[in-house]
Design a protein around this motif. Structure first.
Motif, PDB file in Angstrom:
ATOM      1  N   CYS A 150     -38.634  20.803  16.866  1.00 41.31           N
ATOM      2  CA  CYS A 150     -37.172  20.744  16.726  1.00 41.31           C
ATOM      3  C   CYS A 150     -36.511  20.551  18.090  1.00 41.31           C
ATOM      4  CB  CYS A 150     -36.679  22.031  16.071  1.00 41.31           C
ATOM      5  SG  CYS A 150     -34.888  22.139  15.858  1.00 41.31           S
ATOM      6  N   THR A 151     -37.111  21.158  19.122  1.00 44.21           N
ATOM      7  CA  THR A 151     -36.532  21.148  20.472  1.00 44.21           C
ATOM      8  C   THR A 151     -37.627  20.755  21.465  1.00 44.21           C
ATOM      9  OG1 THR A 151     -35.188  23.019  19.732  1.00 44.21           O
ATOM     10  CG2 THR A 151     -35.154  22.517  22.078  1.00 44.21           C
ATOM     11  N   PRO A 152     -37.873  19.466  21.660  1.00 41.32           N
ATOM     12  CA  PRO A 152     -39.012  19.019  22.465  1.00 41.32           C
ATOM     13  C   PRO A 152     -39.019  19.542  23.902  1.00 41.32           C
ATOM     14  CG  PRO A 152     -38.143  17.206  21.171  1.00 41.32           C
ATOM     15  CD  PRO A 152     -37.175  18.328  21.012  1.00 41.32           C
ATOM     16  N   GLY A 153     -37.868  19.882  24.454  1.00 38.43           N
ATOM     17  CA  GLY A 153     -37.825  20.356  25.822  1.00 38.43           C
ATOM     18  C   GLY A 153     -38.151  21.822  25.992  1.00 38.43           C
ATOM     19  N   LEU A 154     -38.434  22.510  24.897  1.00 33.82           N
ATOM     20  CA  LEU A 154     -38.672  23.953  24.939  1.00 33.82           C
ATOM     21  C   LEU A 154     -40.042  24.257  25.523  1.00 33.82           C
ATOM     22  CD1 LEU A 154     -37.493  26.748  24.116  1.00 33.82           C
ATOM     23  CD2 LEU A 154     -38.623  26.435  21.905  1.00 33.82           C
ATOM     24  N   ASP A 155     -40.091  25.155  26.483  1.00 36.87           N
ATOM     25  CA  ASP A 155     -41.338  25.579  27.097  1.00 36.87           C
ATOM     26  C   ASP A 155     -42.205  26.331  26.090  1.00 36.87           C
ATOM     27  OD1 ASP A 155     -42.563  28.250  28.659  1.00 36.87           O
ATOM     28  OD2 ASP A 155     -42.968  26.333  29.658  1.00 36.87           O
ATOM     29  N   GLU A 156     -43.527  26.136  26.150  1.00 41.23           N
ATOM     30  CA  GLU A 156     -44.438  26.747  25.175  1.00 41.23           C
ATOM     31  C   GLU A 156     -44.386  28.265  25.207  1.00 41.23           C
ATOM     32  OE1 GLU A 156     -49.182  26.659  23.878  1.00 41.23           O
ATOM     33  OE2 GLU A 156     -48.459  25.464  25.577  1.00 41.23           O
ATOM     34  N   ALA A 157     -44.369  28.843  26.399  1.00 36.24           N
ATOM     35  CA  ALA A 157     -44.342  30.304  26.498  1.00 36.24           C
ATOM     36  C   ALA A 157     -43.056  30.873  25.926  1.00 36.24           C
ATOM     37  CB  ALA A 157     -44.513  30.732  27.955  1.00 36.24           C
ATOM     38  N   LEU A 158     -41.923  30.235  26.244  1.00 37.73           N
ATOM     39  CA  LEU A 158     -40.647  30.696  25.704  1.00 37.73           C
ATOM     40  C   LEU A 158     -40.603  30.504  24.190  1.00 37.73           C
ATOM     41  CD1 LEU A 158     -37.831  31.828  26.040  1.00 37.73           C
ATOM     42  CD2 LEU A 158     -37.027  29.521  26.636  1.00 37.73           C
ATOM     43  N   ALA A 159     -41.185  29.413  23.707  1.00 37.68           N
ATOM     44  CA  ALA A 159     -41.226  29.166  22.264  1.00 37.68           C
ATOM     45  C   ALA A 159     -41.943  30.309  21.545  1.00 37.68           C
ATOM     46  CB  ALA A 159     -41.909  27.837  21.964  1.00 37.68           C
ATOM     47  N   LYS A 160     -43.035  30.790  22.132  1.00 31.81           N
ATOM     48  CA  LYS A 160     -43.765  31.901  21.514  1.00 31.81           C
ATOM     49  C   LYS A 160     -42.961  33.197  21.566  1.00 31.81           C
ATOM     50  CE  LYS A 160     -48.452  30.124  22.173  1.00 31.81           C
ATOM     51  NZ  LYS A 160     -49.778  30.347  22.808  1.00 31.81           N
ATOM     52  N   ASP A 161     -42.219  33.411  22.654  1.00 32.76           N
ATOM     53  CA  ASP A 161     -41.367  34.599  22.728  1.00 32.76           C
ATOM     54  C   ASP A 161     -40.297  34.562  21.641  1.00 32.76           C
ATOM     55  OD1 ASP A 161     -42.776  35.533  24.922  1.00 32.76           O
ATOM     56  OD2 ASP A 161     -41.344  34.744  26.390  1.00 32.76           O
ATOM     57  N   ILE A 162     -39.644  33.413  21.504  1.00 29.79           N
ATOM     58  CA  ILE A 162     -38.619  33.261  20.464  1.00 29.79           C
ATOM     59  C   ILE A 162     -39.236  33.401  19.086  1.00 29.79           C
ATOM     60  CG2 ILE A 162     -36.939  31.660  19.447  1.00 29.79           C
ATOM     61  CD1 ILE A 162     -36.588  30.461  22.264  1.00 29.79           C
ATOM     62  N   ALA A 163     -40.415  32.818  18.904  1.00 27.28           N
ATOM     63  CA  ALA A 163     -41.103  32.898  17.611  1.00 27.28           C
ATOM     64  C   ALA A 163     -41.395  34.344  17.227  1.00 27.28           C
ATOM     65  CB  ALA A 163     -42.394  32.090  17.651  1.00 27.28           C
ATOM     66  N   ALA A 164     -41.804  35.164  18.208  1.00 27.22           N
ATOM     67  CA  ALA A 164     -42.089  36.569  17.912  1.00 27.22           C
ATOM     68  C   ALA A 164     -40.835  37.301  17.456  1.00 27.22           C
ATOM     69  CB  ALA A 164     -42.683  37.250  19.145  1.00 27.22           C
ATOM     70  N   VAL A 165     -39.698  36.985  18.077  1.00 31.81           N
ATOM     71  CA  VAL A 165     -38.427  37.594  17.658  1.00 31.81           C
ATOM     72  C   VAL A 165     -38.078  37.158  16.237  1.00 31.81           C
ATOM     73  CG1 VAL A 165     -35.947  37.682  18.106  1.00 31.81           C
ATOM     74  CG2 VAL A 165     -37.563  37.810  20.016  1.00 31.81           C
ATOM     75  N   VAL A 166     -38.212  35.857  15.975  1.00 28.85           N
ATOM     76  CA  VAL A 166     -37.894  35.333  14.644  1.00 28.85           C
ATOM     77  C   VAL A 166     -38.811  35.946  13.588  1.00 28.85           C
ATOM     78  CG1 VAL A 166     -37.875  33.251  13.209  1.00 28.85           C
ATOM     79  CG2 VAL A 166     -36.920  33.188  15.523  1.00 28.85           C
ATOM     80  N   LEU A 167     -40.100  36.089  13.902  1.00 27.97           N
ATOM     81  CA  LEU A 167     -41.044  36.667  12.946  1.00 27.97           C
ATOM     82  C   LEU A 167     -40.632  38.086  12.566  1.00 27.97           C
ATOM     83  CD1 LEU A 167     -43.685  36.527  11.337  1.00 27.97           C
ATOM     84  CD2 LEU A 167     -44.890  37.269  13.399  1.00 27.97           C
ATOM     85  N   ASN A 168     -40.217  38.872  13.537  1.00 25.62           N
ATOM     86  CA  ASN A 168     -39.771  40.231  13.230  1.00 25.62           C
ATOM     87  C   ASN A 168     -38.490  40.237  12.414  1.00 25.62           C
ATOM     88  OD1 ASN A 168     -41.473  42.481  14.573  1.00 25.62           O
ATOM     89  ND2 ASN A 168     -41.411  40.876  16.110  1.00 25.62           N
ATOM     90  N   THR A 169     -37.614  39.268  12.660  1.00 22.44           N
ATOM     91  CA  THR A 169     -36.398  39.149  11.844  1.00 22.44           C
ATOM     92  C   THR A 169     -36.758  38.789  10.404  1.00 22.44           C
ATOM     93  OG1 THR A 169     -35.212  38.374  13.806  1.00 22.44           O
ATOM     94  CG2 THR A 169     -34.146  38.037  11.685  1.00 22.44           C
ATOM     95  N   MET A 170     -37.744  37.908  10.240  1.00 24.98           N
ATOM     96  CA  MET A 170     -38.220  37.546   8.906  1.00 24.98           C
ATOM     97  C   MET A 170     -38.743  38.773   8.163  1.00 24.98           C
ATOM     98  SD  MET A 170     -40.200  34.126  10.228  1.00 24.98           S
ATOM     99  CE  MET A 170     -41.090  33.707   8.729  1.00 24.98           C
ATOM    100  N   LYS A 171     -39.471  39.621   8.876  1.00 21.81           N
ATOM    101  CA  LYS A 171     -40.026  40.831   8.257  1.00 21.81           C
ATOM    102  C   LYS A 171     -38.926  41.794   7.849  1.00 21.81           C
ATOM    103  CE  LYS A 171     -44.507  40.707  10.606  1.00 21.81           C
ATOM    104  NZ  LYS A 171     -45.407  41.392  11.565  1.00 21.81           N
ATOM    105  N   VAL A 172     -37.876  41.895   8.682  1.00 27.78           N
ATOM    106  CA  VAL A 172     -36.759  42.773   8.343  1.00 27.78           C
ATOM    107  C   VAL A 172     -36.067  42.287   7.075  1.00 27.78           C
ATOM    108  CG1 VAL A 172     -34.492  43.599   9.079  1.00 27.78           C
ATOM    109  CG2 VAL A 172     -36.390  43.575  10.697  1.00 27.78           C
ATOM    110  N   LEU A 173     -35.857  40.960   6.964  1.00 32.50           N
ATOM    111  CA  LEU A 173     -35.214  40.427   5.763  1.00 32.50           C
ATOM    112  C   LEU A 173     -36.046  40.733   4.521  1.00 32.50           C
ATOM    113  CD1 LEU A 173     -32.982  38.791   4.390  1.00 32.50           C
ATOM    114  CD2 LEU A 173     -34.382  36.751   4.759  1.00 32.50           C
ATOM    115  N   ARG A 174     -37.358  40.527   4.613  1.00 29.98           N
ATOM    116  CA  ARG A 174     -38.209  40.830   3.452  1.00 29.98           C
ATOM    117  C   ARG A 174     -38.106  42.308   3.087  1.00 29.98           C
ATOM    118  NH1 ARG A 174     -43.349  42.391   2.199  1.00 29.98           N
ATOM    119  NH2 ARG A 174     -44.120  42.445   4.340  1.00 29.98           N
TER     120      ARG A 174
END
Length: 219
Positions: A150-174
């Motif tokens: 979605c965002t080709p300029g995004l750094d891989e390490a930062l992408a994983k940090d953001i992904a971890a935050v999003v994953l926890n948000t997904m778990k909270v919604l469930r």
């Protein structure tokens, strides 16, 4: 010897015919339902066969014991996660950050019925930490891959940090939707809004040609 817990020498039978593959799917679906409802330890091979409408001999034909059933379920659940995140990554190039946020926040909710016994398996097995790490690793890697598409300029390490935050948000919604987390009638929508704002803010500096996103405008 306890047939539910002992490890037989022979490996699970891999069916070659479509009827056999269908029977295995039915047996695994029944096992997943039972383990999600009752837990791994309380589920017996006889109950799995009964829930699937199969004879006990049919179950043992494909799986020598309950541990073999559990192994197959873990592999099946991990494969489902890999397929879903791979499909999402293919779509991500056409999505705005807000649209991607909406899809991600709902993904764990829609996936849960298909991997419902994974939590029970992780709690019961001696290798539960390995299973948990595999599942989380696939989820974080899959979300990060979608973010970078979605965002080709995004750094891989930062992408994983953001992904971890999003994953926890997904778990909270469930948890909210299952009434396993503190919630109110409007809280799930607020969480969705928060996720949109978060991804929009974090991805905006790295977006290239953001006006070309073709679907999923902010609601």
């Amino acid at each position: 010897m306890d047939s539910n817990t002992s490890r037989a020498k022979r490996t699970p039978l891999q069916p070659l015919r479509s009827a056999g593959r269908q029977r295995v799917e039915e047996l695994l679906a029944a096992a997943s339902d039972l383990m999600a409802e009752r837990g791994y330890e309380a589920t017996t091979m006889a109950e799995i066969a009964a829930r699937a409408g199969a004879k006990i001999g049919s179950l043992y034909r494909f799986f020598p014991n309950k541990e073999a059933v559990a192994d197959a379920l873990v592999q099946r659940h991990i494969a489902i996660l890999e397929d879903e995140y791979a499909a999402l990554a293919k779509r991500a190039a056409t999505l705005s950050p807000e649209a991607l946020a909406d899809i991600l926040i709902e993904l764990l909710v829609t996936l849960h019925p298909r991997v419902k016994s994974l939590s029970a398996l992780m709690e019961a097995r001696t290798d539960k930490m390995e299973i948990r790490d595999r599942a989380r690793g696939h989820a974080v890697a899959g979300i990060a891959a979608a973010l970078r598409v979605c965002t080709p300029g995004l750094d891989e390490a930062l992408a994983k940090d953001i992904a971890a935050v999003v994953l926890n948000t997904m778990k909270v919604l469930r948890g909210m939707l299952a009434n396993d987390a503190p919630t109110t009638s409007g809280a799930p929508d607020e969480l969705r809004r928060m996720n949109r704002l978060y991804l929009s803010d974090r991805l905006a500096p790295f977006r290239r040609g953001s006006d070309s996103a073709t679907d999923g405008k902010t609601r």
